[in-house]
Design an enzyme around this catalytic site. Structure first.
Site, PDB file in Angstrom:
ATOM      1  N   MET A 156      -2.168  -2.590   9.891  1.00  0.00           N
ATOM      2  CA  MET A 156      -2.076  -3.848  10.640  1.00  0.00           C
ATOM      3  C   MET A 156      -2.223  -5.017   9.675  1.00  0.00           C
ATOM      4  O   MET A 156      -3.291  -5.215   9.086  1.00  0.00           O
ATOM      5  CB  MET A 156      -3.152  -3.906  11.722  1.00  0.00           C
ATOM      6  CG  MET A 156      -3.074  -2.781  12.748  1.00  0.00           C
ATOM      7  SD  MET A 156      -1.552  -2.796  13.724  1.00  0.00           S
ATOM      8  CE  MET A 156      -1.799  -4.260  14.714  1.00  0.00           C
ATOM      9  N   CYS A 203       3.014  -2.241  -5.163  1.00  0.00           N
ATOM     10  CA  CYS A 203       2.010  -2.267  -4.097  1.00  0.00           C
ATOM     11  C   CYS A 203       2.279  -1.157  -3.079  1.00  0.00           C
ATOM     12  O   CYS A 203       1.355  -0.465  -2.642  1.00  0.00           O
ATOM     13  CB  CYS A 203       2.007  -3.628  -3.401  1.00  0.00           C
ATOM     14  SG  CYS A 203       0.831  -3.739  -2.034  1.00  0.00           S
ATOM     15  N   SER A 252       4.013  -5.047  12.282  1.00  0.00           N
ATOM     16  CA  SER A 252       2.971  -4.029  12.448  1.00  0.00           C
ATOM     17  C   SER A 252       2.423  -4.048  13.873  1.00  0.00           C
ATOM     18  O   SER A 252       2.058  -3.002  14.419  1.00  0.00           O
ATOM     19  CB  SER A 252       1.849  -4.222  11.425  1.00  0.00           C
ATOM     20  OG  SER A 252       1.257  -5.499  11.526  1.00  0.00           O
ATOM     21  N   CYS A 293       1.718 -11.778  -2.354  1.00  0.00           N
ATOM     22  CA  CYS A 293       0.444 -12.014  -1.669  1.00  0.00           C
ATOM     23  C   CYS A 293      -0.542 -12.800  -2.504  1.00  0.00           C
ATOM     24  O   CYS A 293      -1.116 -13.777  -2.057  1.00  0.00           O
ATOM     25  CB  CYS A 293      -0.171 -10.677  -1.277  1.00  0.00           C
ATOM     26  SG  CYS A 293      -1.958 -10.713  -1.079  1.00  0.00           S
ATOM     27  N   GLY A 331       0.858  -9.409  11.244  1.00  0.00           N
ATOM     28  CA  GLY A 331       2.221  -9.882  11.473  1.00  0.00           C
ATOM     29  C   GLY A 331       2.852  -9.202  12.672  1.00  0.00           C
ATOM     30  O   GLY A 331       2.294  -8.255  13.238  1.00  0.00           O
TER      31      GLY A 331
END
Length: 372
Positions: free
Chosen positions: A17, A107, A23, A205, A20
């Site tokens: 989660m 990532c 998700s 990010c 956004g």
């Protein structure tokens, strides 16, 4: 909205989660399919003290609101140390070496489908994990699992997931990969989810809303140098090669030049030894075009990869149209790729991803360019 017949009663899915809409709707769709759903919010970056960047606190708040609305549990986990070691240090090392990395791919490889999966397995006893990525999986009759492009061609994220293993794909669910983005937002609105009109996150990010040059400069010392034409004429200065990538047009600070035409200037090469940025005019400048490339650090989703000499398609960057190409193995770790037609702005350090129709086969890292 069409109701979905529950078919997976009892199987436990941990949904990543993010706060956004993708998700959020993924969690809802999996509940509709009969899965036992719980959420897991990852904190992957320790923000600055003023919490101006990344908005992790706001994202967590939204994720919690969605989970409360759906009536599911939300867990949290801090992967900041793993992110620093496996993603951020790679990001800095690549820029320091004059290449242009893609931290989102790293990532996914090291955090979202490795650390997350391990945590979901060991701590939360998951049968599956799920993410809001726009890709699909296909389970074949022979027991193999393939990763396919998302239905929404504009949102397809298979480029960012090519490093997943067959086993990781088999343990992962991608509910929104079967939908168009507008359908996802419509479902979220219909369900009264707070994220239904939340803007999609963009950029990296850990940089957030900051200027990229400002952020990178705090970790790597900038080395200003000259901007030259391919003929060696100095026409400006740059603040650091790391701030520029092949094919870049904006932010060069080059005005109208005497005796030059009106075509825009593009970065066509970097001379690392001399710390010189080389620019040329026109998006199809000869120095910007490549006939092919060598690719290393290969990864194939099915472990074996395409056969030597095959003719398939490749993306040399996200959102690029597929380019037909022919592959030849130099050895088991390196490919020579020849394009059917020359391609602009192929960039060493970036990922390339290979496809057979809608199937994402895997990919690797661009090492050297083949020109002429």
């Amino acid at each position: 909205m069409t109701s979905i017949e529950p078919t997976h009663t009892g199987k436990k899915v941990i949904v990543g989660m993010s706060g956004g809409v993708d998700s959020s709707v993924s969690a809802y769709l999996l509940m509709q399919q009969g899965y036992q759903v719980e959420g897991l919010f990852m904190k992957n970056w320790e923000e600055d003290d003023n919490n101006e960047y990344c908005a992790a606190a706001e994202d967590l708040k939204d994720a919690q609101a969605v989970c409360d609305k759906l009536g599911i549990k939300l867990h949290t986990v801090n992967f900041a140390a793993e992110y620093w070691d496996n993603v951020f240090e790679y990001f800095l090392a690549e820029y320091k070496a004059g290449r242009t990395p893609n931290p989102d791919i790293m990532c996914n490889k090291e955090i979202k489908f490795k650390a997350f999966l391990e945590f979901a397995d060991e701590i939360l006893d998951a049968d599956y994990i799920a993410m809001g990525h726009y890709v699909r999986r296909r389970d074949n009759s022979d027991g193999s699992t393939q990763m396919l492009r998302g239905v929404d061609g504009n949102k397809d994220q298979s480029y960012f997931l090519y490093t997943l293993s067959h086993e990781q794909v088999a343990r992962s669910l991608f509910p929104v990969g079967e939908l168009e983005k507008h359908q996802v937002r419509e479902i979220a609105k219909e369900m009264g989810l707070i994220t239904h009109d939340k803007k999609d996150s963009t950029g990296i990010c850990f940089i957030g809303e900051r200027k990229f040059t400002e952020f990178l400069g705090t970790y790597l010392p900038a080395q200003p140098g000259n901007i030259e034409t391919p003929e060696g004429e100095v026409i400006g200065t740059h603040q650091g090669l790391m701030y520029h990538t092949l094919g870049q047009r904006k932010g060069l600070g080059i005005g109208g030049m005497k005796n030059s035409n009106d075509d825009p200037w593009y970065v066509v090469d970097k001379d690392l030894e001399r710390n010189v940025l080389i620019v040329g005019q026109g998006g199809h400048h000869p120095r910007l075009m490549s006939n092919g490339m060598t690719v290393n650090q290969l990864h194939w989703v099915d472990r074996t990869g395409p056969v030597d000499g095959c003719h398939i398609t490749v993306k040399t960057r996200y959102r690029q149209q597929d380019v037909p190409c022919t592959l030849t193995y130099t050895d088991e770790h390196t490919l020579r790729v020849v394009f059917d037609e020359p391609v602009a702005a192929v960039t060493p350090g970036q990922s390339v991803v290979f496809y057979d129709g809608e199937v994402c086969l895997g990919g690797g890292i661009i090492d050297q360019l083949i020109r002429g």
